[in-house]
Design a protein around this motif. Structure first.
Motif, mmCIF file in Angstrom:
data_model
loop_
_atom_site.group_PDB
_atom_site.id
_atom_site.type_symbol
_atom_site.label_atom_id
_atom_site.label_comp_id
_atom_site.label_asym_id
_atom_site.label_seq_id
_atom_site.Cartn_x
_atom_site.Cartn_y
_atom_site.Cartn_z
ATOM 1 N N ILE A 25 0.903 -1.130 -0.096
ATOM 2 C CA ILE A 25 0.156 0.025 -0.130
ATOM 3 C C ILE A 25 0.586 1.159 0.009
ATOM 4 O O ILE A 25 0.657 2.154 -1.225
ATOM 5 N N LEU A 26 1.661 0.972 1.043
ATOM 6 C CA LEU A 26 3.032 1.787 1.027
ATOM 7 C C LEU A 26 3.467 2.308 -0.284
ATOM 8 O O LEU A 26 3.953 3.402 -0.977
ATOM 9 N N ASN A 27 4.052 1.318 -1.449
ATOM 10 C CA ASN A 27 4.471 1.318 -2.159
ATOM 11 C C ASN A 27 3.778 1.698 -3.580
ATOM 12 O O ASN A 27 4.861 2.762 -3.994
ATOM 13 N N ALA A 28 2.972 1.951 -3.092
ATOM 14 C CA ALA A 28 1.739 1.986 -4.175
ATOM 15 C C ALA A 28 1.190 3.734 -4.158
ATOM 16 O O ALA A 28 1.473 4.220 -5.630
ATOM 17 N N GLU A 29 0.864 3.979 -3.361
ATOM 18 C CA GLU A 29 1.291 5.379 -2.311
ATOM 19 C C GLU A 29 2.494 6.194 -3.410
ATOM 20 O O GLU A 29 2.110 7.431 -3.318
ATOM 21 N N GLY A 30 3.745 5.491 -3.192
ATOM 22 C CA GLY A 30 4.252 6.511 -3.469
ATOM 23 C C GLY A 30 4.195 7.097 -5.120
ATOM 24 O O GLY A 30 5.268 7.653 -5.508
ATOM 25 N N GLU A 31 4.011 5.606 -5.610
ATOM 26 C CA GLU A 31 3.749 5.685 -6.955
ATOM 27 C C GLU A 31 2.989 6.757 -7.264
ATOM 28 O O GLU A 31 3.379 7.432 -8.570
ATOM 29 N N LYS A 32 1.388 6.977 -6.167
ATOM 30 C CA LYS A 32 0.804 7.272 -7.151
ATOM 31 C C LYS A 32 1.302 8.841 -6.914
ATOM 32 O O LYS A 32 1.086 9.526 -7.666
ATOM 33 N N MET A 33 2.528 9.342 -5.841
ATOM 34 C CA MET A 33 2.805 11.048 -5.323
ATOM 35 C C MET A 33 3.474 11.117 -6.460
ATOM 36 O O MET A 33 4.008 11.776 -7.394
ATOM 37 N N GLN A 34 4.669 10.282 -6.867
ATOM 38 C CA GLN A 34 5.487 10.675 -8.033
ATOM 39 C C GLN A 34 4.804 10.987 -9.466
ATOM 40 O O GLN A 34 4.762 11.737 -9.887
ATOM 41 N N GLU A 35 4.002 10.091 -9.400
ATOM 42 C CA GLU A 35 3.001 10.420 -11.016
ATOM 43 C C GLU A 35 1.958 11.396 -11.109
ATOM 44 O O GLU A 35 2.500 12.346 -12.153
ATOM 45 N N PHE A 36 1.215 12.458 -10.019
ATOM 46 C CA PHE A 36 1.523 12.868 -9.455
ATOM 47 C C PHE A 36 1.970 14.316 -9.829
ATOM 48 O O PHE A 36 1.446 15.303 -10.752
ATOM 49 N N ILE A 37 2.977 14.694 -9.084
ATOM 50 C CA ILE A 37 3.951 15.305 -8.442
ATOM 51 C C ILE A 37 3.965 15.734 -10.558
ATOM 52 O O ILE A 37 4.943 16.922 -10.878
ATOM 53 N N GLY A 38 3.545 14.647 -11.091
ATOM 54 C CA GLY A 38 5.087 14.737 -12.410
ATOM 55 C C GLY A 38 3.476 15.588 -13.325
ATOM 56 O O GLY A 38 4.835 15.701 -14.342
#
Length: 88
Positions: A25-38
């Motif tokens: 869950i934390l890993n998926a949230e991190g990936e979501k953040m990276q995509e959103f920031i980009g």
């Protein structure tokens, strides 16, 4: 192994599975953040909302981790009895 001791081993296994799920869950949230920031044109307000969402998730997971830790501590104490029983 007694049924009681097997149940304790099963509890440890369930905690391990729950920990793995939380990590995913934390890993998926991190990936979501990276995509959103980009995303081009993302606003400061959107980033703040994302940050609040992530902070809430991390807080919830931290509380859950405390529960899992307490469960493991309890099981650990009980497992000592199993180890003594198995030696006899």
């Amino acid at each position: 192994m007694t049924p009681r001791c097997q149940a304790l081993v099963d509890l440890v296994g369930s905690v391990a599975l729950q920990e793995a799920a939380l990590a995913r869950i934390l890993n998926a949230e991190g990936e979501k953040m990276q995509e959103f920031i980009g995303i081009e044109g993302v606003t400061t307000e959107e980033l703040f909302r994302l940050n609040r969402s992530v902070a809430n998730l991390v807080e919830t997971i931290t509380r859950y981790e405390s529960i899992l830790q307490a469960k493991l501590q309890n099981v650990s104490t009980q497992m000592e009895d199993c180890a003594l029983t198995e030696e006899i």
